[in-house]
Scaffold this motif. Sequence first.
Motif, PDB file in Angstrom:
ATOM      1  N   GLN A   1      -7.173  -0.518  -2.241  1.00 49.44           N
ATOM      2  CA  GLN A   1      -8.199   0.242  -1.538  1.00 49.44           C
ATOM      3  C   GLN A   1      -7.580   1.191  -0.516  1.00 49.44           C
ATOM      4  OE1 GLN A   1     -11.577  -1.955   0.018  1.00 49.44           O
ATOM      5  NE2 GLN A   1     -11.673  -0.654   1.819  1.00 49.44           N
ATOM      6  N   HIS A   2      -6.631   0.672   0.252  1.00 50.91           N
ATOM      7  CA  HIS A   2      -5.991   1.487   1.301  1.00 50.91           C
ATOM      8  C   HIS A   2      -5.260   2.679   0.689  1.00 50.91           C
ATOM      9  CE1 HIS A   2      -4.071   2.276   5.204  1.00 50.91           C
ATOM     10  NE2 HIS A   2      -2.980   2.536   4.499  1.00 50.91           N
ATOM     11  N   ALA A   3      -4.506   2.437  -0.387  1.00 50.61           N
ATOM     12  CA  ALA A   3      -3.730   3.508  -1.010  1.00 50.61           C
ATOM     13  C   ALA A   3      -4.645   4.579  -1.607  1.00 50.61           C
ATOM     14  CB  ALA A   3      -2.818   2.929  -2.088  1.00 50.61           C
ATOM     15  N   CYS A   4      -5.715   4.159  -2.252  1.00 48.77           N
ATOM     16  CA  CYS A   4      -6.635   5.124  -2.856  1.00 48.77           C
ATOM     17  C   CYS A   4      -7.360   5.940  -1.792  1.00 48.77           C
ATOM     18  CB  CYS A   4      -7.639   4.402  -3.749  1.00 48.77           C
ATOM     19  SG  CYS A   4      -6.929   3.771  -5.288  1.00 48.77           S
ATOM     20  N   GLN A   5      -7.786   5.272  -0.742  1.00 45.59           N
ATOM     21  CA  GLN A   5      -8.460   5.994   0.345  1.00 45.59           C
ATOM     22  C   GLN A   5      -7.533   7.005   0.988  1.00 45.59           C
ATOM     23  OE1 GLN A   5      -9.971   2.534   2.618  1.00 45.59           O
ATOM     24  NE2 GLN A   5     -11.964   3.518   2.544  1.00 45.59           N
ATOM     25  N   ALA A   6      -6.271   6.606   1.198  1.00 42.98           N
ATOM     26  CA  ALA A   6      -5.316   7.497   1.859  1.00 42.98           C
ATOM     27  C   ALA A   6      -5.084   8.770   1.057  1.00 42.98           C
ATOM     28  CB  ALA A   6      -3.993   6.760   2.073  1.00 42.98           C
ATOM     29  N   LEU A   7      -5.119   8.670  -0.271  1.00 44.68           N
ATOM     30  CA  LEU A   7      -4.840   9.828  -1.119  1.00 44.68           C
ATOM     31  C   LEU A   7      -6.101  10.464  -1.696  1.00 44.68           C
ATOM     32  CD1 LEU A   7      -1.763   8.426  -3.103  1.00 44.68           C
ATOM     33  CD2 LEU A   7      -1.739   9.992  -1.149  1.00 44.68           C
ATOM     34  N   GLY A   8      -7.260   9.869  -1.424  1.00 43.68           N
ATOM     35  CA  GLY A   8      -8.507  10.410  -1.946  1.00 43.68           C
ATOM     36  C   GLY A   8      -8.646  10.251  -3.449  1.00 43.68           C
TER      37      GLY A   8
ATOM     38  N   ALA B   1       0.817  -1.211   0.000  1.00 43.78           N
ATOM     39  CA  ALA B   1       0.000   0.000   0.000  1.00 43.78           C
ATOM     40  C   ALA B   1       0.854   1.267   0.000  1.00 43.78           C
ATOM     41  CB  ALA B   1      -0.946  -0.006   1.199  1.00 43.78           C
ATOM     42  N   GLY B   2       1.940   1.275   0.784  1.00 48.02           N
ATOM     43  CA  GLY B   2       2.813   2.445   0.834  1.00 48.02           C
ATOM     44  C   GLY B   2       3.500   2.709  -0.494  1.00 48.02           C
ATOM     45  N   GLU B   3       3.971   1.648  -1.133  1.00 48.87           N
ATOM     46  CA  GLU B   3       4.621   1.800  -2.433  1.00 48.87           C
ATOM     47  C   GLU B   3       3.626   2.277  -3.489  1.00 48.87           C
ATOM     48  OE1 GLU B   3       8.089  -1.630  -1.980  1.00 48.87           O
ATOM     49  OE2 GLU B   3       6.030  -2.220  -2.527  1.00 48.87           O
ATOM     50  N   MET B   4       2.381   1.808  -3.372  1.00 47.31           N
ATOM     51  CA  MET B   4       1.346   2.290  -4.295  1.00 47.31           C
ATOM     52  C   MET B   4       1.120   3.781  -4.131  1.00 47.31           C
ATOM     53  SD  MET B   4      -1.598  -0.652  -4.175  1.00 47.31           S
ATOM     54  CE  MET B   4      -1.224  -2.357  -4.576  1.00 47.31           C
ATOM     55  N   GLN B   5       1.052   4.231  -2.883  1.00 53.33           N
ATOM     56  CA  GLN B   5       0.832   5.658  -2.649  1.00 53.33           C
ATOM     57  C   GLN B   5       1.949   6.484  -3.277  1.00 53.33           C
ATOM     58  OE1 GLN B   5      -0.345   6.957   1.345  1.00 53.33           O
ATOM     59  NE2 GLN B   5      -0.842   4.841   1.841  1.00 53.33           N
ATOM     60  N   ALA B   6       3.187   6.038  -3.083  1.00 55.97           N
ATOM     61  CA  ALA B   6       4.330   6.761  -3.648  1.00 55.97           C
ATOM     62  C   ALA B   6       4.263   6.762  -5.178  1.00 55.97           C
ATOM     63  CB  ALA B   6       5.633   6.119  -3.175  1.00 55.97           C
ATOM     64  N   TRP B   7       3.891   5.622  -5.749  1.00 54.00           N
ATOM     65  CA  TRP B   7       3.764   5.511  -7.210  1.00 54.00           C
ATOM     66  C   TRP B   7       2.681   6.450  -7.733  1.00 54.00           C
ATOM     67  CZ3 TRP B   7       5.825   3.515 -11.562  1.00 54.00           C
ATOM     68  CH2 TRP B   7       4.986   3.363 -12.683  1.00 54.00           C
ATOM     69  N   PHE B   8       1.525   6.450  -7.076  1.00 58.98           N
ATOM     70  CA  PHE B   8       0.421   7.316  -7.509  1.00 58.98           C
ATOM     71  C   PHE B   8       0.844   8.782  -7.492  1.00 58.98           C
ATOM     72  CE2 PHE B   8      -2.864   4.087  -5.690  1.00 58.98           C
ATOM     73  CZ  PHE B   8      -2.610   3.235  -6.759  1.00 58.98           C
ATOM     74  N   GLN B   9       1.556   9.159  -6.445  1.00 60.85           N
ATOM     75  CA  GLN B   9       1.968  10.563  -6.324  1.00 60.85           C
ATOM     76  C   GLN B   9       3.014  10.925  -7.373  1.00 60.85           C
ATOM     77  OE1 GLN B   9       2.916  10.333  -2.071  1.00 60.85           O
ATOM     78  NE2 GLN B   9       1.253  11.771  -1.644  1.00 60.85           N
ATOM     79  N   ARG B  10       3.985  10.038  -7.589  1.00 61.14           N
ATOM     80  CA  ARG B  10       5.019  10.308  -8.599  1.00 61.14           C
ATOM     81  C   ARG B  10       4.428  10.418  -9.999  1.00 61.14           C
ATOM     82  NH1 ARG B  10       7.983   6.305  -6.046  1.00 61.14           N
ATOM     83  NH2 ARG B  10       7.569   4.844  -7.758  1.00 61.14           N
TER      84      ARG B  10
ATOM     85  N   ALA C   1      -8.688  -4.134 -11.627  1.00 60.18           N
ATOM     86  CA  ALA C   1      -9.191  -5.258 -12.418  1.00 60.18           C
ATOM     87  C   ALA C   1      -8.413  -6.527 -12.069  1.00 60.18           C
ATOM     88  CB  ALA C   1      -9.070  -4.957 -13.909  1.00 60.18           C
ATOM     89  N   ALA C   2      -7.986  -6.603 -10.817  1.00 57.24           N
ATOM     90  CA  ALA C   2      -7.206  -7.753 -10.362  1.00 57.24           C
ATOM     91  C   ALA C   2      -8.076  -9.007 -10.318  1.00 57.24           C
ATOM     92  CB  ALA C   2      -6.616  -7.463  -8.983  1.00 57.24           C
ATOM     93  N   HIS C   3      -7.397 -10.138 -10.253  1.00 57.36           N
ATOM     94  CA  HIS C   3      -8.080 -11.428 -10.196  1.00 57.36           C
ATOM     95  C   HIS C   3      -8.986 -11.485  -8.969  1.00 57.36           C
ATOM     96  CE1 HIS C   3      -8.619 -15.798 -10.039  1.00 57.36           C
ATOM     97  NE2 HIS C   3      -8.257 -15.811 -11.311  1.00 57.36           N
ATOM     98  N   PRO C   4     -10.143 -12.147  -9.057  1.00 56.74           N
ATOM     99  CA  PRO C   4     -11.068 -12.212  -7.913  1.00 56.74           C
ATOM    100  C   PRO C   4     -10.441 -12.771  -6.635  1.00 56.74           C
ATOM    101  CG  PRO C   4     -12.143 -13.012  -9.898  1.00 56.74           C
ATOM    102  CD  PRO C   4     -10.703 -12.802 -10.257  1.00 56.74           C
ATOM    103  N   TYR C   5      -9.372 -13.573  -6.773  1.00 57.36           N
ATOM    104  CA  TYR C   5      -8.758 -14.195  -5.601  1.00 57.36           C
ATOM    105  C   TYR C   5      -7.574 -13.398  -5.052  1.00 57.36           C
ATOM    106  CZ  TYR C   5     -11.639 -18.248  -6.643  1.00 57.36           C
ATOM    107  OH  TYR C   5     -12.725 -19.071  -6.872  1.00 57.36           O
ATOM    108  N   ALA C   6      -7.257 -12.261  -5.667  1.00 54.91           N
ATOM    109  CA  ALA C   6      -6.109 -11.457  -5.234  1.00 54.91           C
ATOM    110  C   ALA C   6      -6.508 -10.526  -4.090  1.00 54.91           C
ATOM    111  CB  ALA C   6      -5.559 -10.657  -6.416  1.00 54.91           C
ATOM    112  N   THR C   7      -6.844 -11.104  -2.958  1.00 53.48           N
ATOM    113  CA  THR C   7      -7.400 -10.327  -1.849  1.00 53.48           C
ATOM    114  C   THR C   7      -6.391  -9.346  -1.240  1.00 53.48           C
ATOM    115  OG1 THR C   7      -6.875 -12.198  -0.395  1.00 53.48           O
ATOM    116  CG2 THR C   7      -9.115 -12.063  -1.237  1.00 53.48           C
ATOM    117  N   ALA C   8      -5.142  -9.761  -1.097  1.00 56.26           N
ATOM    118  CA  ALA C   8      -4.144  -8.859  -0.505  1.00 56.26           C
ATOM    119  C   ALA C   8      -3.910  -7.655  -1.410  1.00 56.26           C
ATOM    120  CB  ALA C   8      -2.836  -9.613  -0.273  1.00 56.26           C
ATOM    121  N   LEU C   9      -3.826  -7.896  -2.709  1.00 56.09           N
ATOM    122  CA  LEU C   9      -3.637  -6.804  -3.662  1.00 56.09           C
ATOM    123  C   LEU C   9      -4.814  -5.849  -3.611  1.00 56.09           C
ATOM    124  CD1 LEU C   9      -2.354  -5.325  -6.031  1.00 56.09           C
ATOM    125  CD2 LEU C   9      -3.350  -7.048  -7.568  1.00 56.09           C
TER     126      LEU C   9
END
Length: 265
Positions: free
Chosen positions: A86-93, A55-64, A73-81
């Motif tokens: 969700q966490h990264a998007c919520q954190a950055l709005g 999630a932290g790396e995603m936030q940094a990527w989104f900002q950069r 559009a991840a696989h239905p079983y990719a729960t951790a991803l």
Amino acid sequence: MQPTVHVFGGTSDARSLCRTLDQAAIAYSLSVASEVGKVLAQDVAGQIHVGRMDAGEMQAWFQRQQIGWVIDAAHPYATALRANIQHACQALGIPLLRYQRPSEIDAVSHPLITRVTSLAEACQCAGELGQRILLTTGSKELADYVRLLPGKTLLARVLPTVEVIGQCEELGLGVENIIAMKGPFTAALNQALYQFCQADVVITKESGAEGGYQQKIEPCIALGIPCIVVERPASAKTDYYGEVITSLNELENYVTRWINREHLL
């Protein structure tokens, strides 16, 4: 042009979504977990990012990358991803759109079909049903199947790549255990394969139409082979941050709204 949209997913669904973005001339980037996903996505126009992110790396990527919209559009079983997205998007709005592949698990009901809620439960059931177990669940959890089904003859249908076949060999699977093919497959091909393998039981996932779910189930019924279906994780069926769509038509409508909103800003 700097991408403003980021898509997660190495599935056929994700690539179809990307082609819709291509048609709308929307700049985007696509995240895939491995080089295999990159190879499969060669026909899409967006930039491809290979590698897993927390999630932290995603936030940094989104900002950069100045990402203004994310499509999950991840696989239905990719729960951790999915949780990290969700966490990264919520954190950055950041607005999040989730593509949820429709389920077909209730489309076919038969005494030979056993529905389970976990890999461990699938292994327990399969262990009681026969010696030769055909896995149509991919390579991601193959090590768990090998560990939980000692003494059984495992037949693994996996993608035909050096990386995946090497993984199979490291787990002790030889040439008689590896079926390297890229799906989805027709019911007729699956039926011929099941017969050729002399499978006593088949383990599969609730993969939906895109994953050829019914085409995997129906040959089992025709041949009298027990089929164990690992249901989608409960978290894949609960409320989710952002909007949820289940078809490309819905995505096209969403894209139209997105373009109109951008023109108004």
